[in-house]
Design a protein around this motif. Structure first.
Motif, PDB file in Angstrom:
ATOM      1  N   ILE A 153       0.829  -1.210   0.000  1.00 48.38           N
ATOM      2  CA  ILE A 153       0.000   0.000   0.000  1.00 48.38           C
ATOM      3  C   ILE A 153       0.863   1.261   0.000  1.00 48.38           C
ATOM      4  O   ILE A 153       0.607   2.220  -0.747  1.00 48.38           O
ATOM      5  CB  ILE A 153      -0.944  -0.009   1.219  1.00 48.38           C
ATOM      6  CG1 ILE A 153      -1.985  -1.124   1.073  1.00 48.38           C
ATOM      7  CG2 ILE A 153      -1.638   1.346   1.382  1.00 48.38           C
ATOM      8  CD1 ILE A 153      -2.834  -1.339   2.309  1.00 48.38           C
ATOM      9  N   VAL A 154       1.922   1.256   0.842  1.00 47.85           N
ATOM     10  CA  VAL A 154       2.743   2.462   1.001  1.00 47.85           C
ATOM     11  C   VAL A 154       3.672   2.671  -0.190  1.00 47.85           C
ATOM     12  O   VAL A 154       3.679   3.738  -0.828  1.00 47.85           O
ATOM     13  CB  VAL A 154       3.553   2.390   2.318  1.00 47.85           C
ATOM     14  CG1 VAL A 154       4.534   3.570   2.403  1.00 47.85           C
ATOM     15  CG2 VAL A 154       2.630   2.384   3.516  1.00 47.85           C
ATOM     16  N   THR A 158       0.710   3.934  -3.042  1.00 51.07           N
ATOM     17  CA  THR A 158       0.745   5.361  -2.674  1.00 51.07           C
ATOM     18  C   THR A 158       1.920   6.091  -3.314  1.00 51.07           C
ATOM     19  O   THR A 158       1.746   7.099  -4.005  1.00 51.07           O
ATOM     20  CB  THR A 158       0.809   5.507  -1.144  1.00 51.07           C
ATOM     21  OG1 THR A 158      -0.298   4.822  -0.550  1.00 51.07           O
ATOM     22  CG2 THR A 158       0.769   6.979  -0.753  1.00 51.07           C
ATOM     23  N   LEU A 159       3.141   5.606  -3.072  1.00 54.27           N
ATOM     24  CA  LEU A 159       4.336   6.300  -3.565  1.00 54.27           C
ATOM     25  C   LEU A 159       4.726   5.884  -4.981  1.00 54.27           C
ATOM     26  O   LEU A 159       5.378   6.659  -5.681  1.00 54.27           O
ATOM     27  CB  LEU A 159       5.506   6.037  -2.602  1.00 54.27           C
ATOM     28  CG  LEU A 159       5.319   6.527  -1.163  1.00 54.27           C
ATOM     29  CD1 LEU A 159       6.504   6.129  -0.300  1.00 54.27           C
ATOM     30  CD2 LEU A 159       5.131   8.043  -1.136  1.00 54.27           C
TER      31      LEU A 159
END
Length: 317
Positions: A153-154, A158-159
């Motif tokens: 997710i991160v 997201t990134l």
């Protein structure tokens, strides 16, 4: 040393035989019909009987085991029910990918675990000790499959820094040592390294603290040896146990990577086992479990021999 190695090899033989028996029985005693995944719902009884005869399921269980063991000893793990391909080829490709992932994860875990352990052991009851201990507890306690999803997710969703799943940009099941494929290895390897980092850090911290409290360390310092020389003696005394823990962790990662490989769709033995379980593919399931178990047995033997080579003071029965 050669005699000791030969004795350990003799001890491994009955263990390997027992592993093969347990592997065969566990898979065969599970409920359900493995042919139901490939046979149509309206298959005739003649077709069912022919398929059972083709895979040897019509014979008594002891006879099935002996036939299976004979083929295994000759390198034939059977044919996958779901794909029709040789199990040895399927497992061989998956084992290479799992070994790459487990080796990189173990290297990361050993590097950072040893670093945290030495810092905590040399600076007991300090802020560095408490921080290293907190990181170790976190590494041992956090569910690695949950951490894997958080990492995806991160860093992927997201990134957008790293790819979320797979082993390479071409979608193939073969990882290659280049920059494009390396990006696919980072997330699963880092996620998988968290648990061995915590375990190795706690073990090394206890080892270093115990060694530093022994009389010979005070004697070395009293003779005027500098801290670099004392550190070498500490490393030499801690190395056999740390090596044993690292070897066990490599085995655990190789055999217990099913959740991580499923989360990241990494084409290793864990991912293969997951597919074999859901497809009720008995030959593939047996082959995967047997190969992983034998790797673990061989790894224990290797670590045992290396421990004795590093520290001849270790007495073995």
């Amino acid at each position: 040393m050669l005699l000791y190695t030969l004795k350990r090899l003799l001890y491994v033989t009955p263990v390997a035989f027992g592993v093969s028996v347990v592997c065969f029985l566990l898979v065969h005693l599970a409920p359900g019909d493995p042919l139901s995944a490939v046979l149509p719902a309206d298959a005739t009884q003649q077709t069912i009987d022919e398929m059972r005869a083709a895979y040897g399921f019509d014979k008594p269980l002891p006879v099935q085991y002996l036939i299976w063991l004979w083929h295994v000893l000759h390198g034939d793990l059977g044919t996958s029910i779901a794909t029709g391909r040789p199990v040895a080829a399927e497992v061989g490709r998956a084992v290479v990918n799992s070994l790459i992932l487990a080796a990189v994860a173990t290297a990361i875990g050993f590097t950072f675990g040893t670093l945290f352990g030495f810092v905590a052991g040399y600076h007991r009851n300090s802020a560095a000790d408490r921080a290293a201990s907190a990181l170790s507890v976190f590494g041992v306690s956090v569910p690695h499959y949950w951490l894997g999803m958080v990492m995806v997710i991160v860093f992927s969703a997201t990134l957008g820094w790293l790819p979320p799943t797979g082993a390479g940009p071409d979608g193939s099941g073969n990882w290659r040592p280049d920059l494009d494929h390396l990006r696919y290895l980072i997330l699963p390897a880092v996620t998988m390294s968290v648990i061995p980092t915590g375990i190795i850090a706690r073990t090394v911290r206890a080892l270093v603290a115990d060694i530093l409290s022994q009389d010979f360390v005070e004697a070395l310092r009293a003779k005027g040896m500098d801290e670099r020389g004392v550190f070498r003696h500490v490393v030499r005394n801690a190395a056999p146990t740390a090596l044993a823990i690292m070897g066990l962790q490599l085995g655990y990662l190789l055999g217990g990577s099913i959740l991580i490989e499923t989360v990241f769709a990494w084409p290793g033995t864990g991912f293969l086992l997951n597919a074999a379980i859901f497809q009720r593919d008995l030959p593939l399931l047996q082959g995967s479990i047997l190969v992983l178990a034998m790797f673990f047995v061989a790894l224990n033997l290797l670590v045992d021999v290396m421990q004795t080579a590093l520290d001849p003071r270790i007495e073995r029965a």
